[in-house]
Design a protein around this motif. Structure first.
Motif, PDB file in Angstrom:
ATOM      1  N   LEU A  17       0.794  -1.060  -0.052  1.00  0.00           N
ATOM      2  CA  LEU A  17      -0.019  -0.065  -0.006  1.00  0.00           C
ATOM      3  C   LEU A  17       0.853   1.447  -0.035  1.00  0.00           C
ATOM      4  CD1 LEU A  17      -3.012  -0.878   2.323  1.00  0.00           C
ATOM      5  CD2 LEU A  17      -2.885  -0.748  -0.353  1.00  0.00           C
ATOM      6  N   PRO A  18       1.937   1.302   0.798  1.00  0.00           N
ATOM      7  CA  PRO A  18       2.815   2.695   0.617  1.00  0.00           C
ATOM      8  C   PRO A  18       3.167   3.027  -0.631  1.00  0.00           C
ATOM      9  CG  PRO A  18       3.382   1.379   2.506  1.00  0.00           C
ATOM     10  CD  PRO A  18       2.391   0.374   1.765  1.00  0.00           C
ATOM     11  N   LEU A  19       3.764   1.935  -1.524  1.00  0.00           N
ATOM     12  CA  LEU A  19       3.935   2.313  -3.018  1.00  0.00           C
ATOM     13  C   LEU A  19       2.659   2.587  -3.734  1.00  0.00           C
ATOM     14  CD1 LEU A  19       6.574  -0.588  -3.631  1.00  0.00           C
ATOM     15  CD2 LEU A  19       7.216   1.642  -2.731  1.00  0.00           C
ATOM     16  N   ARG A  20       1.458   2.351  -3.552  1.00  0.00           N
ATOM     17  CA  ARG A  20       0.454   2.513  -4.088  1.00  0.00           C
ATOM     18  C   ARG A  20      -0.034   3.887  -3.725  1.00  0.00           C
ATOM     19  NH1 ARG A  20      -3.115  -1.147  -6.520  1.00  0.00           N
ATOM     20  NH2 ARG A  20      -2.217  -3.316  -6.656  1.00  0.00           N
ATOM     21  N   ILE A  21       0.079   4.360  -2.553  1.00  0.00           N
ATOM     22  CA  ILE A  21      -0.463   5.693  -2.019  1.00  0.00           C
ATOM     23  C   ILE A  21       0.500   6.745  -2.561  1.00  0.00           C
ATOM     24  CG2 ILE A  21      -0.408   6.963  -0.108  1.00  0.00           C
ATOM     25  CD1 ILE A  21      -1.201   4.792   1.423  1.00  0.00           C
ATOM     26  N   TYR A  22       2.007   6.462  -2.853  1.00  0.00           N
ATOM     27  CA  TYR A  22       2.907   7.320  -3.381  1.00  0.00           C
ATOM     28  C   TYR A  22       2.528   7.546  -4.883  1.00  0.00           C
ATOM     29  CZ  TYR A  22       7.306   9.159  -5.208  1.00  0.00           C
ATOM     30  OH  TYR A  22       7.984   9.983  -5.783  1.00  0.00           O
ATOM     31  N   TYR A  23       1.994   6.500  -5.563  1.00  0.00           N
ATOM     32  CA  TYR A  23       1.894   6.673  -6.975  1.00  0.00           C
ATOM     33  C   TYR A  23       0.597   7.445  -7.128  1.00  0.00           C
ATOM     34  CZ  TYR A  23       0.323   5.416 -11.734  1.00  0.00           C
ATOM     35  OH  TYR A  23      -0.135   5.608 -12.806  1.00  0.00           O
TER      36      TYR A  23
ATOM     37  N   CYS B 232       1.281   2.970 -13.819  1.00  0.00           N
ATOM     38  CA  CYS B 232       1.255   1.572 -13.103  1.00  0.00           C
ATOM     39  C   CYS B 232       0.010   1.246 -12.752  1.00  0.00           C
ATOM     40  CB  CYS B 232       2.122   1.464 -11.877  1.00  0.00           C
ATOM     41  SG  CYS B 232       2.337  -0.064 -11.355  1.00  0.00           S
ATOM     42  N   PHE B 233      -0.320  -0.052 -12.287  1.00  0.00           N
ATOM     43  CA  PHE B 233      -1.797  -0.257 -11.730  1.00  0.00           C
ATOM     44  C   PHE B 233      -2.778  -0.264 -12.876  1.00  0.00           C
ATOM     45  CE2 PHE B 233       0.697   1.344  -8.021  1.00  0.00           C
ATOM     46  CZ  PHE B 233       0.983   0.034  -7.711  1.00  0.00           C
ATOM     47  N   SER B 234      -3.872   0.804 -12.912  1.00  0.00           N
ATOM     48  CA  SER B 234      -4.977   0.866 -13.664  1.00  0.00           C
ATOM     49  C   SER B 234      -4.548   1.489 -14.787  1.00  0.00           C
ATOM     50  CB  SER B 234      -6.209   1.425 -12.958  1.00  0.00           C
ATOM     51  OG  SER B 234      -5.533   2.658 -12.603  1.00  0.00           O
TER      52      SER B 234
ATOM     53  N   LEU C  95       8.868  -4.048  -9.690  1.00  0.00           N
ATOM     54  CA  LEU C  95       8.094  -3.731  -8.550  1.00  0.00           C
ATOM     55  C   LEU C  95       6.470  -3.311  -8.766  1.00  0.00           C
ATOM     56  CD1 LEU C  95       8.522  -3.789  -5.661  1.00  0.00           C
ATOM     57  CD2 LEU C  95       9.119  -1.469  -5.551  1.00  0.00           C
ATOM     58  N   CYS C  96       6.439  -2.872 -10.227  1.00  0.00           N
ATOM     59  CA  CYS C  96       4.802  -2.232 -10.507  1.00  0.00           C
ATOM     60  C   CYS C  96       4.038  -3.523 -10.670  1.00  0.00           C
ATOM     61  CB  CYS C  96       5.107  -1.484 -11.774  1.00  0.00           C
ATOM     62  SG  CYS C  96       3.264  -1.284 -12.217  1.00  0.00           S
ATOM     63  N   MET C  97       4.645  -4.492 -11.434  1.00  0.00           N
ATOM     64  CA  MET C  97       3.759  -5.686 -11.676  1.00  0.00           C
ATOM     65  C   MET C  97       3.609  -6.501 -10.451  1.00  0.00           C
ATOM     66  SD  MET C  97       3.158  -4.916 -14.801  1.00  0.00           S
ATOM     67  CE  MET C  97       2.316  -6.680 -14.969  1.00  0.00           C
ATOM     68  N   ILE C  98       4.746  -6.533  -9.612  1.00  0.00           N
ATOM     69  CA  ILE C  98       4.698  -7.283  -8.303  1.00  0.00           C
ATOM     70  C   ILE C  98       3.366  -6.871  -7.383  1.00  0.00           C
ATOM     71  CG2 ILE C  98       5.688  -7.993  -6.078  1.00  0.00           C
ATOM     72  CD1 ILE C  98       8.352  -8.063  -7.478  1.00  0.00           C
ATOM     73  N   CYS C  99       3.554  -5.406  -7.254  1.00  0.00           N
ATOM     74  CA  CYS C  99       2.328  -4.907  -6.405  1.00  0.00           C
ATOM     75  C   CYS C  99       1.010  -5.036  -7.344  1.00  0.00           C
ATOM     76  CB  CYS C  99       2.626  -3.413  -6.265  1.00  0.00           C
ATOM     77  SG  CYS C  99       4.259  -3.091  -5.313  1.00  0.00           S
TER      78      CYS C  99
ATOM     79  N   LEU D 212      -0.562   9.614  -5.348  1.00  0.00           N
ATOM     80  CA  LEU D 212      -0.445  10.926  -4.831  1.00  0.00           C
ATOM     81  C   LEU D 212       0.212  11.808  -5.750  1.00  0.00           C
ATOM     82  CD1 LEU D 212      -0.015  10.688  -0.846  1.00  0.00           C
ATOM     83  CD2 LEU D 212      -2.075  11.602  -2.176  1.00  0.00           C
ATOM     84  N   ASN D 213       1.406  11.258  -6.387  1.00  0.00           N
ATOM     85  CA  ASN D 213       2.430  11.804  -7.193  1.00  0.00           C
ATOM     86  C   ASN D 213       2.457  11.840  -8.750  1.00  0.00           C
ATOM     87  OD1 ASN D 213       4.581  13.011  -5.074  1.00  0.00           O
ATOM     88  ND2 ASN D 213       3.998  10.872  -4.397  1.00  0.00           N
ATOM     89  N   GLU D 214       1.346  10.709  -8.915  1.00  0.00           N
ATOM     90  CA  GLU D 214       1.157  10.351 -10.372  1.00  0.00           C
ATOM     91  C   GLU D 214       2.187  10.113 -11.047  1.00  0.00           C
ATOM     92  OE1 GLU D 214      -1.587  13.500 -12.003  1.00  0.00           O
ATOM     93  OE2 GLU D 214      -3.097  13.393 -10.503  1.00  0.00           O
ATOM     94  N   THR D 215       2.983   9.269 -10.485  1.00  0.00           N
ATOM     95  CA  THR D 215       4.138   8.875 -11.151  1.00  0.00           C
ATOM     96  C   THR D 215       4.788   7.614 -10.502  1.00  0.00           C
ATOM     97  OG1 THR D 215       6.495   9.336 -12.043  1.00  0.00           O
ATOM     98  CG2 THR D 215       5.888  10.289 -10.040  1.00  0.00           C
ATOM     99  N   TRP D 216       5.343   6.621 -11.258  1.00  0.00           N
ATOM    100  CA  TRP D 216       5.813   5.435 -10.665  1.00  0.00           C
ATOM    101  C   TRP D 216       7.432   5.348 -10.829  1.00  0.00           C
ATOM    102  CZ3 TRP D 216       4.135   1.798  -7.502  1.00  0.00           C
ATOM    103  CH2 TRP D 216       4.921   0.618  -7.328  1.00  0.00           C
ATOM    104  N   PRO D 217       8.225   5.781  -9.874  1.00  0.00           N
ATOM    105  CA  PRO D 217       9.803   5.646 -10.185  1.00  0.00           C
ATOM    106  C   PRO D 217      10.482   4.562  -9.730  1.00  0.00           C
ATOM    107  CG  PRO D 217       9.158   7.031  -8.086  1.00  0.00           C
ATOM    108  CD  PRO D 217       7.789   6.416  -8.836  1.00  0.00           C
ATOM    109  N   PHE D 218       9.558   3.231  -9.261  1.00  0.00           N
ATOM    110  CA  PHE D 218      10.135   2.086  -8.818  1.00  0.00           C
ATOM    111  C   PHE D 218      10.545   0.762  -9.727  1.00  0.00           C
ATOM    112  CE2 PHE D 218       7.269   4.310  -5.747  1.00  0.00           C
ATOM    113  CZ  PHE D 218       8.251   4.723  -4.840  1.00  0.00           C
ATOM    114  N   GLY D 219      10.301   1.288 -11.045  1.00  0.00           N
ATOM    115  CA  GLY D 219      10.477   0.098 -12.071  1.00  0.00           C
ATOM    116  C   GLY D 219       9.502  -0.705 -12.568  1.00  0.00           C
TER     117      GLY D 219
END
Length: 334
Positions: free
Chosen positions: A72-78, A171-173, A90-94, A80-87
Motif C-alpha cells: 500500500l505505501p507504494l500505491r499511495i505514493y503513486y 502503473c496499476f490501472s 516492482l509495479c507488476m509485483i504490487c 499522490l504523485n501520479e508517477t511510478w519511479p520504482f521500475g
C-alpha cells in the motif's frame, strides 16, 4: 482486447478522481491493516500451540492480508504523485499482489467458515490428522491462487510506456491491456466470477445457514454447547458480511469494467459511470485486510485474554476453552 472507440475520451478530472479515491482509502486502511494483522499473527502463533489446529486458516488469511498491506505505501505514493519511479518489476509485483490478496482471502474465508461449521455439525470427527490436512489445504490454496491470478499481470503490457525512449512512469490501472480476443477474455472473466466469487459465496452462505440451524437442535451431552454454537455462528456470519461488503460489489462491476475495456458499451455516460464506480468497489475489496482482524477480535475471546495477560495459562482446562473458541476442537495430547 484493446479500446478503439475514440468518441468517449477520458477526462483528466476522471483520472484525478480515481487517484484521489485510491489514495484516501489506501491511506485509511494502511495503519489498521498493518497493526491488526501483525497482532493477529502474534496471537495465533501463541494459540496454535494450545489448540494444535483450528487457527491455521486464520493465520494464512492474516498473511494474505499482509501481502497487500505491505504494497500500500507504494500505491499511495503513486496515486499522490501520479508517477511510478520504482521500475516495471516492482509495479507488476504490487499489481499482482492485489489480486493474490483478494482471492487468497476469499479462499481462506471459505475454509474458516467450512471448518467452523464442520466442527459444530460433526464435533466427534476431529482427529490428530486434521491439522496436517489443514496444512495441505492451505498449501493447495496458495498454489491455486498464485497460478489463478497470473492472467491479471500477464494481460497487461508495459511496451507502450517504454517505446520511443519514454520513461516507465505509469502503473496499476493505467497499464495498457494486451490485445486478446473477446471470447478468450470472456472465458477468463466467467472463470474468475464462478471460481473466485460465486461458488465461494454459496459455500459461505450454506455454512451460515447450517450453523444457524444447529442452534435449534438439542445436543446430547455438553459438547458442543449453545455458547460454542453462537461463537461459531458469529464467526461464519462475519465471513459472510466480509464477502457481501468487500467482494460482492467488485465482482458486480468487474464484468462491466471488462465491457468498457473491450469497447462493447457505446454510451459515454454509462462508460463514465462504470469508470467512477469500479475504483470504489476495488477499494472495498481492499478493505477486507482491515476488516478481517475485526473478525478475530470480536468472535474469539482469546484475543482479549492474550492482550490482557502476558502469558497463556498452561492448563488442560484453559486448553479446552481455547479449543472451543477457536474451532470447537479438543486439545491434542503431545
Amino acid at each position: 482486447m484493446s479500446v478503439t472507440n475514440h468518441s468517449c475520451e477520458d477526462s483528466k478530472d476522471l483520472q484525478k478522481y480515481q487517484h484521489q479515491v485510491y489514495a484516501v482509502v489506501y491511506s485509511v486502511i494502511l495503519a489498521p491493516g498493518l497493526l491488526g494483522n501483525v497482532l493477529a499473527l502474534w496471537v495465533f502463533r501463541a494459540y496454535v500451540r494450545e489448540t494444535k489446529k483450528a487457527v491455521v486458516f486464520m493465520m494464512n488469511l492474516a498473511v494474505a492480508d499482509l501481502l497487500q498491506v505491505l504494497s500500500l505505501p507504494l500505491r499511495i505514493y503513486y496515486y499522490l504523485n501520479e508517477t511510478w519511479p520504482f521500475g516495471q518489476s516492482l509495479c507488476m509485483i504490487c499489481f499482482y499482489l492485489k489480486y493474490v490478496n483478494m482471492y487468497a482471502s476469499i479462499y481462506f474465508l471459505v475454509c474458516v467458515s467450512m471448518r467452523r461449521c464442520e466442527l459444530i455439525m460433526r464435533p466427534l470427527r476431529c482427529n490428530p490428522s486434521t491439522r496436517k490436512r489443514d496444512l495441505v489445504i492451505c498449501a493447495f490454496g496458495w498454489l491455486l491462487v498464485f497460478l489463478g491470478c497470473l492472467p491479471f499481470p500477464l494481460m497487461r503490457t508495459t511496451s507502450r510506456d517504454t517505446s520511443e525512449g519514454k520513461p516507465f512512469d505509469k502503473c496499476f490501472s493505467e497499464l495498457p491491456m494486451r490485445t486478446i480476443s473477446v471470447p478468450a477474455a470472456g472465458a477468463l472473466l466467467i472463470t474468475a466470477e464462478l471460481l473466485g466469487f460465486i461458488i465461494p459465496l454459496i459455500l459461505v452462505l450454506a455454512c451460515t445457514c447450517l450453523t444457524a440451524g444447529s442452534l435449534r437442535q438439542r445436543t446430547a451431552g455438553v459438547f458442543p454447547d449453545r455458547g460454542e454454537k453462537r461463537r461459531a455462528l458469529r464467526m461464519v456470519l462475519s465471513c459472510a458480511v466480509v464477502f457481501l461488503v468487500c467482494f460482492a460489489p467488485y465482482h458486480v462491476t468487474m464484468p462491466l469494467d471488462f465491457l468498457v475495456k473491450a469497447d462493447v458499451l457505446s454510451s459515454c455516460t454509462l462508460r463514465d459511470l462504470i469508470k467512477r464506480c469500479h475504483p470504489v468497489t476495488l477499494c472495498l475489496a481492499s478493505l477486507n485486510c482491515s476488516l478481517d482482524p475485526l473478525i478475530y477480535y470480536f468472535t474469539t475471546d482469546e484475543f482479549w485474554r492474550r492482550l490482557s495477560k502476558p502469558d497463556i495459562p498452561d492448563s488442560r482446562t484453559m486448553g479446552r476453552r481455547l479449543s472451543c473458541i477457536t474451532g470447537g476442537e479438543e486439545e491434542e495430547d503431545d
